[in-house]
Design an enzyme around this catalytic site. Structure first.
Site, PDB file in Angstrom:
ATOM      1  N   LYS A  31       9.156   6.190   1.852  1.00 38.45           N
ATOM      2  CA  LYS A  31       8.438   6.726   3.022  1.00 38.45           C
ATOM      3  C   LYS A  31       8.072   5.615   4.011  1.00 38.45           C
ATOM      4  CE  LYS A  31       3.820   7.396   2.502  1.00 38.45           C
ATOM      5  NZ  LYS A  31       2.920   6.771   3.479  1.00 38.45           N
ATOM      6  N   ASN A  32       7.496   4.535   3.483  1.00 38.13           N
ATOM      7  CA  ASN A  32       6.974   3.503   4.385  1.00 38.13           C
ATOM      8  C   ASN A  32       8.058   2.634   5.013  1.00 38.13           C
ATOM      9  OD1 ASN A  32       4.455   4.495   3.972  1.00 38.13           O
ATOM     10  ND2 ASN A  32       3.803   2.903   2.526  1.00 38.13           N
ATOM     11  N   CYS A  54      -9.554   7.188   8.115  1.00 40.09           N
ATOM     12  CA  CYS A  54      -8.777   7.158   6.889  1.00 40.09           C
ATOM     13  C   CYS A  54      -9.678   6.973   5.680  1.00 40.09           C
ATOM     14  CB  CYS A  54      -7.781   6.008   6.978  1.00 40.09           C
ATOM     15  SG  CYS A  54      -6.624   6.037   5.647  1.00 40.09           S
ATOM     16  N   ARG A  84      -9.039   0.907   9.269  1.00 40.44           N
ATOM     17  CA  ARG A  84      -7.643   0.481   9.472  1.00 40.44           C
ATOM     18  C   ARG A  84      -7.431   0.222  10.958  1.00 40.44           C
ATOM     19  NH1 ARG A  84      -3.718   4.245   6.079  1.00 40.44           N
ATOM     20  NH2 ARG A  84      -2.266   2.550   6.489  1.00 40.44           N
ATOM     21  N   ASP A  86      -0.968  -0.183  -2.922  1.00 38.89           N
ATOM     22  CA  ASP A  86      -0.560   1.214  -3.107  1.00 38.89           C
ATOM     23  C   ASP A  86      -0.314   1.580  -4.574  1.00 38.89           C
ATOM     24  OD1 ASP A  86      -0.791   1.515  -0.425  1.00 38.89           O
ATOM     25  OD2 ASP A  86       1.360   1.484   0.010  1.00 38.89           O
ATOM     26  N   ARG A 128       2.157  14.179   0.981  1.00 37.61           N
ATOM     27  CA  ARG A 128       2.490  13.289   2.110  1.00 37.61           C
ATOM     28  C   ARG A 128       3.431  12.181   1.666  1.00 37.61           C
ATOM     29  NH1 ARG A 128      -2.452  10.681   4.516  1.00 37.61           N
ATOM     30  NH2 ARG A 128      -0.750   9.651   5.588  1.00 37.61           N
TER      31      ARG A 128
END
Ligand code: EPZ
Length: 423
Positions: free
Chosen positions: A22-23, A118, A123, A309, A401
């Site tokens: 995803k990132n 967030c 952030r 993460d 997500r």
């Protein structure tokens, strides 16, 4: 809203494949804004955040399609006059900020909403703006929007380090601007994450000149135009890592395909220190866990350090390890929303500033818990797999997500995870 009901006590066993990252995919999709000609992306995961980015790029005058058969995504610029990234989209996905650099570089102007708040803490995007200003963009924040403009960006030298080290999407953003700037740009303290490397490789395929890919010093020689290109997104190291941790936490034996050794080295090192057996060949990693794991001290750091993460998932695993572990968060000091929920399940975790002290040897018991963000949700799923009885995890939309059909993949490994609708 969807929830997961996890029945604990199963040892995960078998093979599973990680989807595309995803990132990596999100900034790479934004890079298509720079292209004269169509961009074809392979291995883009099917996730809520990806669909949000598709919506944002369409809003910015791009044609974005997914081919039904192959799953390939084709992106093409159609209307170059569109430069506004609205709050309605930006509030749900911070990676939307990655359109700022390409819009200014290619269309000369951008109006990008500041992203929403967030759950993992502050952030800011000051480093993104610092980099864009250094390249000569005129920048102003008004009514919650960044207004940026510049006829032609100019190459320069910049230092992009912040209080918590390098910035991943900040580096991506500035890099995407620098590739079309006039002259040479040096980005010092650039993020080295595999996702930034993948974006760099994609930009090179489009005709960009980038030296030092994967190092903290990127040197970019600006070019006048970039073409379309074809690129296959790297596998998701965080998804792969989540399966590896889940395997160790459930005393299982799992082989993960799409797990690149060099991308996951810090995790592998930690799992071995905890007593798990870890082997690899090609892009495949196998974890076999003994009956008891040892406690660990884990500190999150920018790549190649241990990824933030995977911090929450690792903490879930350590609740059952022998002894006391200390988990220190050096990227997002407040990223501990999962602590209270893990404790509801019987864990012994005490938060101390930017660290958490985990008293191990706890037998978790299933309980109703609430997902607060993407990786905290993954940690609760792992805790549910370790626990005795049933765990109901509400607000699973956070998980959707970033994980492509997680329950399906886990169930194939012998887990029992059901998706239900909650009122
Ligand atoms: C990326 O976020 C990831 N998101 C995050 O993944 C990940 O947790 C994070 O990198 C760190 O690895 C995407 O790639 C889309 P940063 P990003 O800028 O780029 C501070 C997930 O679960 N900072 O590298 O937004 C910042 O507050 C997500 O998939 C500034 O001070 O993170 C943090 O402390 C969550 N000023 C540190 O730097 C800035 O302008 C690193 O943040 C930018 C960041």
């Amino acid at each position: 809203m969807d929830a997961f009901v996890v029945t604990g006590g199963k040892h995960l066993k078998g093979r599973v494949r990680a989807s595309g990252a995803k990132n990596a995919a999100l900034p790479i999709m934004a890079a298509a804004l720079l292209a004269d000609g169509p961009v074809r992306l392979k291995n883009v995961p099917n996730l809520a955040d990806i669909r949000t980015m598709m919506r944002l790029l369409r809003e910015l005058g791009m044609k974005v399609e997914r081919q039904e058969r192959s799953g390939d995504m084709i992106l093409e610029n159609v209307d170059l006059s569109r430069v506004a990234a609205p709050y309605s989209i930006m509030r749900t996905m911070r990676a939307g900020i990655c359109v700022l650099g390409p819009l200014v570089a290619r269309r000369g102007r951008a109006e990008v909403s500041l992203p929403g708040g967030c759950a993992i803490g502050d952030r800011p995007v000051d480093l993104h703006m610092k980099g864009m200003k250094a390249l000569g963009a005129k920048l102003e924040v008004k009514h919650g929007y960044i207004h940026a403009s510049c006829k032609r960006l100019r190459g320069t030298e910049m230092y992009l380090g912040g209080p918590f080290g390098s910035t991943v999407t900040g580096t991506a953003n500035v890099l995407m601007a620098a590739v079309l700037a006039k002259g040479t740009t040096v980005i010092d303290c650039a993020a080295c994450e595999p996702e930034v490397q993948d974006l760099s490789r994609m930009l090179v395929k489009m005709g960009a000149l980038i030296h030092g890919i994967g190092s903290p010093r990127l040197v970019v020689e600006g070019v006048d135009r970039l073409s379309g290109a074809e690129h296959s997104v790297i596998p998701d190291r965080i998804e792969a890592g989540t399966f590896l941790v889940a395997a160790a936490a459930t005393r299982g034996d799992v082989t993960v395909e799409g797990a690149r050794w060099n991308d996951l080295f810090a995790l592998v090192h930690m799992l071995r220190e905890a007593g798990a057996h870890v082997e690899h060949y090609d892009d495949t990693i196998r974890v076999r866990a003994p009956d008891r794991l040892r406690s660990l001290d884990v500190t999150t750091l920018p790549f190649p350090g241990f990824p933030t993460d995977l911090q929450a998932q690792m903490m879930a695993m350590l609740t059952a390890a022998d002894g006391i572990s200390v988990v220190t968060e050096k990227i997002y000091p407040d990223r501990f929303m999962h602590v209270a929920e893990l404790n509801r399940m019987g864990a012994g975790v005490r938060k101390e500033g930017n660290a958490a002290v985990v008293h191990g040897q706890r037998r978790l018991s299933g309980a109703p818990v609430m997902a607060s963000d993407l990786r905290a949700s993954a940690a609760l799923v792992i805790a549910g797999l370790m626990a005795e009885g049933k765990t109901t995890i509400s607000r699973i939309y956070h998980l959707d997500r970033g994980y492509d059909r997680l329950e399906l993949k886990l169930n194939r490994l012998g887990a029992y995870v059901r998706r239900i609708k909650e009122k």
